[in-house]
Design a protein around this motif. Structure first.
Motif, PDB file in Angstrom:
ATOM      1  N   THR A   1       0.842  -1.192   0.000  1.00 21.81           N
ATOM      2  CA  THR A   1       0.000   0.000   0.000  1.00 21.81           C
ATOM      3  C   THR A   1       0.871   1.233   0.000  1.00 21.81           C
ATOM      4  O   THR A   1       2.018   1.225   0.421  1.00 21.81           O
ATOM      5  N   GLY A   2       0.285   2.315  -0.495  1.00 24.39           N
ATOM      6  CA  GLY A   2       0.982   3.590  -0.492  1.00 24.39           C
ATOM      7  C   GLY A   2       0.833   4.279   0.847  1.00 24.39           C
ATOM      8  O   GLY A   2       0.317   3.709   1.807  1.00 24.39           O
TER       9      GLY A   2
ATOM     10  N   SER B   1      -0.665   0.485  -4.329  1.00 24.72           N
ATOM     11  CA  SER B   1       0.158   1.248  -5.261  1.00 24.72           C
ATOM     12  C   SER B   1      -0.399   1.104  -6.669  1.00 24.72           C
ATOM     13  O   SER B   1      -0.979   0.077  -7.020  1.00 24.72           O
TER      14      SER B   1
END
Length: 92
Positions: free
Chosen positions: A7-8, A14
């Motif tokens: 995950t960002g 992402s």
């Protein structure tokens, strides 16, 4: 690598992970649509005349299968990232 995981910074997956999952889903959907089209063609050829609906379905089946697979792949990647799962992590 930034070391952020799947995950960002906002918790969303992402974009590269979504793109990869979408491309893989598109290939899978294309292959599934190809198999279904072949099965449908084998069933229709035995019957003789081909109805117009079957011709239209066989023409649009492959692109629709690819799009459906891409959407499904991206949604599954989004869902897995939302639950904090890393599909790249092993069992042990």
């Amino acid at each position: 690598m930034s070391g952020e995981g799947p995950t960002g910074p906002t918790g969303a997956p992402s974009p590269w992970r979504l793109l990869g999952a979408g491309l893989l889903g598109a290939v899978g959907g294309l292959l599934a649509a190809l198999i279904l089209t072949d099965l449908l063609a084998a069933a229709v050829v035995r019957g003789g005349e081909v109805p117009l609906g079957v011709l239209v379905l066989s023409a649009v089946g492959l692109p629709l299968g690819a799009v459906a697979g891409a959407v499904l792949g991206a949604l599954l990647a989004w869902r897995a990232a939302g639950r904090g799962e890393d599909p790249d992590a092993g069992e042990g």
